[in-house]
Design an enzyme around this catalytic site. Structure first.
Site, PDB file in Angstrom:
ATOM      1  N   CYS A  93      17.977  38.575 -43.566  1.00 36.75           N
ATOM      2  CA  CYS A  93      17.369  38.633 -42.231  1.00 36.75           C
ATOM      3  C   CYS A  93      17.884  37.582 -41.260  1.00 36.75           C
ATOM      4  O   CYS A  93      17.343  37.449 -40.154  1.00 36.75           O
ATOM      5  CB  CYS A  93      15.852  38.516 -42.341  1.00 36.75           C
ATOM      6  SG  CYS A  93      15.077  39.962 -43.095  1.00 36.75           S
ATOM      7  N   HIS A 106      23.079  44.350 -53.402  1.00 35.48           N
ATOM      8  CA  HIS A 106      24.047  43.394 -52.905  1.00 35.48           C
ATOM      9  C   HIS A 106      24.161  42.207 -53.862  1.00 35.48           C
ATOM     10  O   HIS A 106      23.204  41.878 -54.578  1.00 35.48           O
ATOM     11  CB  HIS A 106      23.634  42.879 -51.521  1.00 35.48           C
ATOM     12  CG  HIS A 106      23.892  43.840 -50.407  1.00 35.48           C
ATOM     13  ND1 HIS A 106      22.900  44.534 -49.766  1.00 35.48           N
ATOM     14  CD2 HIS A 106      25.048  44.220 -49.809  1.00 35.48           C
ATOM     15  CE1 HIS A 106      23.421  45.294 -48.826  1.00 35.48           C
ATOM     16  NE2 HIS A 106      24.734  45.122 -48.827  1.00 35.48           N
TER      17      HIS A 106
END
Length: 267
Positions: A254, A157
């Site tokens: 997260c 990413h």
């Protein structure tokens, strides 16, 4: 800038072990440490229960892009992750009261981990999980900001290669992939950013939360920690995310960070 009131996280499911050789209990301890730190920094953390049907549900960053009090629900590039957005959508709308924008183009692929918001503009990584149609959907959702696609050549990413260390400060590593992305950003950016360059590739993904830089621990990125010790102007906290990072970027992936404001855009 980069001041937040809330964070949405999802606890680590048992099924997370199916994605790599993972010490599940250590992954859960690392995730809990992130939640504790966010709370210490004044962030109200909303925790979703683990979703055993979606092993990667812990990486909530990929499910939405939140800007100016509005949540764009993404279309994750991995088909097996597309169901993750349903719970996130409901919580952002009902519990956090955010206006929701949907992507209507079924050809669009967009992972939140490929979206870098600098506070001035967006950069979108064109990767294995995000395509041009996804970038166009982002641009249509936030027309007040420029949106620039950046090709990501590695199977990672965008925010694994570049992230925000502070207002107007990009964090990158010395690695070739990170440096190539930085050059592409610098060519296309509408603003001139400062750069924090760290030695280890894994340390390029950081979080900037309420005036504090959160980075990988000395056990995981020793050279980076030494480098940052020479920058006393940075208020820093470090975390270990080794088990979480076996599948995702570890830190930014997260959590979904939210700044709730009294005024919200209407549609």
């Amino acid at each position: 800038m980069f001041r937040y009131t809330h964070a949405l996280v999802c606890r680590v499911p048992v099924a997370f072990r199916t994605r790599a050789e993972i010490d599940l209990e250590e992954a859960r301890r690392q995730h809990e440490a992130l939640c504790r730190l966010l709370r210490e920094l004044g962030v109200d953390v909303v925790e979703l229960p683990p979703d055993e049907l979606h092993p990667e549900c812990v990486f909530v960053e990929d499910t939405a892009v939140i800007c100016n009090g509005v949540a764009l629900i993404t279309r994750p590039g991995a088909p097996h992750r597309q169901g993750e957005v349903d719970t996130v959508r409901a919580v952002l709308k009902k519990e956090l009261g955010l206006p929701i924008v949907e992507i209507s183009d079924e050809a669009a692929k967009l992972d939140g981990g490929d979206v870098l918001f600098t506070g001035r503009e967006f950069f979108v990584g064109l990767s294995e999980w995000t395509n041009e149609a996804g970038a166009r959907a982002l641009a249509a959702s936030f027309p007040e900001f420029s949106v620039t696609p950046i090709k990501v050549s590695e199977p990672r990413h965008l925010k694994a290669l570049v992230s925000m260390a502070a207002p107007d400060v990009l964090c990158v590593s010395k690695g070739a992939a990170s440096q190539e992305v930085l050059r592409r950003i610098e060519r296309e950016a509408s603003f001139s950013y400062q750069t924090l360059t760290v030695p280890e590739d894994s340390a390029a993904n950081v979080l900037s939360v309420n005036g504090t830089l959160i980075h990988r621990s000395a056990a995981e990125a020793p050279e980076t920690c030494k480098h940052l010790e020479g920058k006393p102007e940075l208020q820093r906290r470090q975390l270990s995310v080794s088990e979480l990072a076996k599948v995702g970027a570890g830190l930014s992936s997260c959590c979904l960070l939210v700044r709730r404001t009294r005024a919200a855009r209407t549609f």
